[in-house]
Design an enzyme around this catalytic site. Structure first.
Site, PDB file in Angstrom:
ATOM      1  N   LYS A 274       0.854  -1.187   0.000  1.00 36.20           N
ATOM      2  CA  LYS A 274       0.000   0.000   0.000  1.00 36.20           C
ATOM      3  C   LYS A 274       0.895   1.243   0.000  1.00 36.20           C
ATOM      4  O   LYS A 274       1.852   1.318   0.755  1.00 36.20           O
ATOM      5  CB  LYS A 274      -0.899  -0.044   1.245  1.00 36.20           C
ATOM      6  N   GLU A 358     -20.010  -4.494   9.886  1.00 37.69           N
ATOM      7  CA  GLU A 358     -20.946  -3.614  10.601  1.00 37.69           C
ATOM      8  C   GLU A 358     -21.998  -4.424  11.349  1.00 37.69           C
ATOM      9  O   GLU A 358     -22.368  -4.091  12.481  1.00 37.69           O
ATOM     10  CB  GLU A 358     -21.608  -2.644   9.621  1.00 37.69           C
ATOM     11  N   ARG A 386     -25.662  -1.223   6.440  1.00 32.86           N
ATOM     12  CA  ARG A 386     -25.318  -2.640   6.388  1.00 32.86           C
ATOM     13  C   ARG A 386     -25.889  -3.412   7.575  1.00 32.86           C
ATOM     14  O   ARG A 386     -25.875  -4.644   7.578  1.00 32.86           O
ATOM     15  CB  ARG A 386     -23.790  -2.806   6.438  1.00 32.86           C
TER      16      ARG A 386
HETATM   17  C1  LIG Z   1     -19.251  -1.504   4.199  1.00 30.92           C
HETATM   18  C2  LIG Z   1     -18.054  -0.613   4.266  1.00 30.92           C
HETATM   19  N1  LIG Z   1     -17.463  -0.392   5.456  1.00 30.92           N
HETATM   20  C3  LIG Z   1     -16.374   0.410   5.520  1.00 30.92           C
HETATM   21  C4  LIG Z   1     -15.874   0.996   4.389  1.00 30.92           C
HETATM   22  C5  LIG Z   1     -14.699   1.955   4.472  1.00 30.92           C
HETATM   23  N2  LIG Z   1     -13.534   1.425   3.747  1.00 30.92           N
HETATM   24  C6  LIG Z   1     -13.217   1.807   2.511  1.00 30.92           C
HETATM   25  S1  LIG Z   1     -11.867   1.039   1.901  1.00 30.92           S
HETATM   26  C7  LIG Z   1     -11.673   0.197   3.361  1.00 30.92           C
HETATM   27  C8  LIG Z   1     -10.515  -0.721   3.540  1.00 30.92           C
HETATM   28  C9  LIG Z   1     -10.476  -1.729   2.499  1.00 30.92           C
HETATM   29  O1  LIG Z   1      -9.321  -2.479   2.679  1.00 30.92           O
HETATM   30  P1  LIG Z   1      -8.839  -3.412   1.526  1.00 30.92           P
HETATM   31  O2  LIG Z   1     -10.008  -4.111   0.950  1.00 30.92           O
HETATM   32  O3  LIG Z   1      -7.737  -4.240   2.034  1.00 30.92           O
HETATM   33  O4  LIG Z   1      -8.345  -2.410   0.398  1.00 30.92           O
HETATM   34  P2  LIG Z   1      -7.026  -1.525   0.351  1.00 30.92           P
HETATM   35  O5  LIG Z   1      -7.503  -0.106   0.443  1.00 30.92           O
HETATM   36  O6  LIG Z   1      -6.131  -1.911   1.491  1.00 30.92           O
HETATM   37  O7  LIG Z   1      -6.435  -1.804  -0.953  1.00 30.92           O
HETATM   38  C10 LIG Z   1     -12.673   0.509   4.269  1.00 30.92           C
HETATM   39  C11 LIG Z   1     -12.789  -0.034   5.632  1.00 30.92           C
HETATM   40  C12 LIG Z   1     -16.530   0.733   3.180  1.00 30.92           C
HETATM   41  N3  LIG Z   1     -16.137   1.280   2.024  1.00 30.92           N
HETATM   42  N4  LIG Z   1     -17.595  -0.076   3.138  1.00 30.92           N
END
Ligand SMILES: Cc1ncc(C[n+]2csc(CCOP(=O)(O)OP(=O)(O)O)c2C)c(N)n1
Length: 611
Positions: A274, A358, A386
């Protein structure tokens, strides 16, 4: 190459490894230069530059479907599909969306914003194959998004249909927004620590007779399975390949060729970094470079806004623990967004991060509160969607005394339609046992929180917006509390206005400034309705109810319901009407929808003139 010249991804078919590497460098430079100014999702996109180039080289989008989970990591995809030119409008009013948008490009085959939907969305496309001309379907999902039940149940379901041959690309950067949690992340760590896939493959080949050396052969899979151990993915029906280095084009090309040829559900486990290519983002373990408002490229200094209600909520909980009261704070994967970094550092044993879960967060927090423990669950309004059933069935039905901070209620600005906090009120107002509040300023916030924790013995929702706010330590430390009921901000005879949240003070000022003789009621508690105050409303003059929320089933409807069986004034409800609200500056959008203080004052004046 000037990435703004890219019109479509077809040119990649002719590209070899070194050309792809040069392109990756150009794209990275473009992302760093542009996002320093515009802001946006930063480190996730830097991490998938090679991965996205390799996907577009090996698959034929849009015939092959690239389904990006969340879509916050879709900037490289946007660049490769001809949208670099518009990047200076990213996430701005009427500009390029920060997520995938079908209206923007034929290559954006699915939209999201909430995480973990890519596997189920892929399943829909795969089942449509007999009806529509669809090639390969590839879900690109992060290790954070994968831990959500939404993704896991789809993975489990789809693994049951080997004939559909889904391809799941697991983009594993060992991070959610910040630190990843849960046993699945531990399992991935274990898989990562095993010897790399290429060595395993060499070993497997040496064990398999020549004529069986077809990469996709069952024997090799079994031998590989033996060498890597039986992974989670294999247990739910997928052939698992990896982990491979997601910044090494040779490995990516090979993996995608394998995936295309494999005749069964396939998981390609790709390791990425990242923030790759920008040191402050690479080093960031908290997640502050996940989404940025802009930064100084030379020194990595992040642009920061002022304090927000998220800070206030976190400081309030810190202060509570510092003053000797015990409590848990629960967050579904939003430690940085909910400004809980300090709290986590000072009280690691009182911070529960459920990951992107959630529903689990709600049920767990409710059950925890039922055991007599103070619990503050903080969740963005949009993500509370959610967990509607858990709120209704588990928390409220039990009367569990959990305090739920509904953060980012109202418009959220740059994230846009997938993230607007304008649906939680219609989603919660009808739920029995709930108390719902929305303070107009930090002073009210603290007094309402005090009431929620110290005087309310049922489930309590405190809504607050994404806006900045100023407050002192004294404000956080206030011991007074506000019980349910409204506040008359201003007396007046020509019209009544009911509003809540930060607009209350703006309305008070503008009515005074324009010399309007308008009564203003601050509905700091939205449920229960303050019927005593409602009964004092003059039915002879117009009543305007304002909410930065969707109208159907909302607060204005609840007020109108009250008057159904009583002498009623002329009621005008102001809010969003049956719509999704796009991205852009909150102020511009409020003006566009007639919901800012000036527009409300104009409406009130027109009603008074017409009366
Ligand atoms: C239902 C929901 N909860 C929380 C989020 C906030 N959110 C956006 S990206 C993310 C992290 C995602 O992590 P990952 O899938 O590993 O992707 P990365 O950004 O590390 O590539 C979160 C918690 C969201 N988009 N949707």
């Amino acid at each position: 190459m000037d990435v703004k010249d890219i019109k479509a991804p077809g040119f990649l078919k002719e590209y070899g490894v070194s050309e792809c590497e040069a392109l990756a460098e150009d794209i990275r430079r473009f992302l760093i230069d542009t996002l320093a100014g515009t802001g946006g999702h930063f480190s996730s996109n830097l991490g998938v530059v090679e991965l996205t180039i390799a996907l577009h080289k090996h698959f034929d989008s849009p015939h092959d479907k690239l389904v990006f989970d969340v879509g916050h990591q879709g900037y490289v995809h946007k660049i490769l599909t001809g949208r670099a030119e518009q990047f200076d409008t990213l996430r701005k009013t009427d500009g390029l969306s920060g997520f995938l948008k079908r209206a923007e490009s034929e290559h954006d085959v699915y939209e999201a914003g909430h995480s973990s939907t890519s596997v189920a969305a892929s399943a829909g496309m795969l089942f449509a194959k007999g009806h529509a001309d669809i090639g390969h379907v590839v879900a690109i999902i992060g290790d954070g998004a994968l831990q959500s039940g939404v993704a896991l149940e789809a993975l489990n379901f789809l693994g049951h249909y080997p004939q559909h041959q889904p391809i799941i690309v697991l983009n594993d950067n060992e991070m959610s927004i910040g630190e990843n949690v849960g046993m699945l992340s531990k399992l991935l760590t274990n898989v990562r620590m095993r010897r790399g896939y290429r060595r395993i493959r060499r070993r497997a080949r040496s064990l398999v007779p020549n004529r069986f050396r077809n990469f996709t052969s069952r024997i090799e899979r079994r031998v590989k399975g033996f060498l890597t151990g039986y992974t989670y993915f294999e247990s739910v029906g997928y052939d698992y390949f990896g982990p491979i280095d997601g910044h090494d084009f040779k490995q990516l090309f090979k993996a995608f060729e394998v995936a295309k040829r494999n005749d069964r559900p396939t998981v390609i486990h790709v390791r990425t970094v990242k923030g790759k290519g920008y040191t402050p983002a690479e080093k960031d373990k908290q997640g502050v470079w996940h989404g940025v408002s802009g930064f100084e490229k030379a020194n990595g200094r992040l642009k920061t806004g002022g304090l927000t209600y998220s800070n206030l909520a976190a400081d309030y909980m810190l202060n509570r623990l510092d003053s000797g009261k015990d409590a848990y704070v629960v967050t579904p994967a939003m430690v940085p967004g909910s400004k809980l970094m300090d709290f986590k550092e000072k009280h690691p044993d009182r911070l529960i991060d459920t990951g992107i879960a959630e529903a689990t967060a709600l049920t767990m927090a409710g059950s925890l509160a039922m055991q007599g423990v103070d619990v503050f669950l903080t969740v963005y309004s949009t993500f509370l969607q959610r967990a509607y059933d858990q709120l209704l069935h588990d928390v409220a039905r039990h009367g569990a005394p959990v305090v739920i901070g509904v953060d980012r209620s109202g418009l959220v600005g740059a994230d846009g339609d997938t993230h607007q906090g304008i649906y939680d009120l219609p989603m919660t107002l009808h739920i029995p046992n709930l108390t719902i509040a929305h303070p107009k300023n930090p002073e009210e916030f603290v007094r309402i929180m005090n009431y929620a924790f110290d005087h309310c013995d049922g489930p309590f929702l405190v809504r607050y917006s994404k806006e900045t706010c100023e407050y002192s330590a004294d404000v956080v430390n206030t011991q007074e509390s506000y019980p349910p009921g409204w506040m008359e901000e201003r007396q007046g005879r020509d019209a009544t206005v009911i509003a809540f949240g930060t607009i209350v003070e703006e309305l008070s000022e503008i009515f005074a400034h324009r010399g309007l003789d308008v009564r203003l009621l601050n509905a700091r508690y939205l449920k229960p309705l303050d019927e005593k105050t409602l009964s004092t409303i003059d039915p002879e003059v117009p009543l305007v109810v304002h909410e930065e929320s969707t109208l159907q089933g909302g607060f204005g409807s609840a007020v109108a319901d009250y008057f159904l069986e009583r002498p009623a004034p002329r009621i005008v409800r102001l809010g969003f009407t049956d719509t999704y609200v796009e991205h852009g500056s909150r102020n511009t959008l409020l003006r566009r929808y007639g919901l800012d203080a000036k527009s409300v004052a104009d409406t009130v004046e027109a009603l008074i003139d017409a009366a």
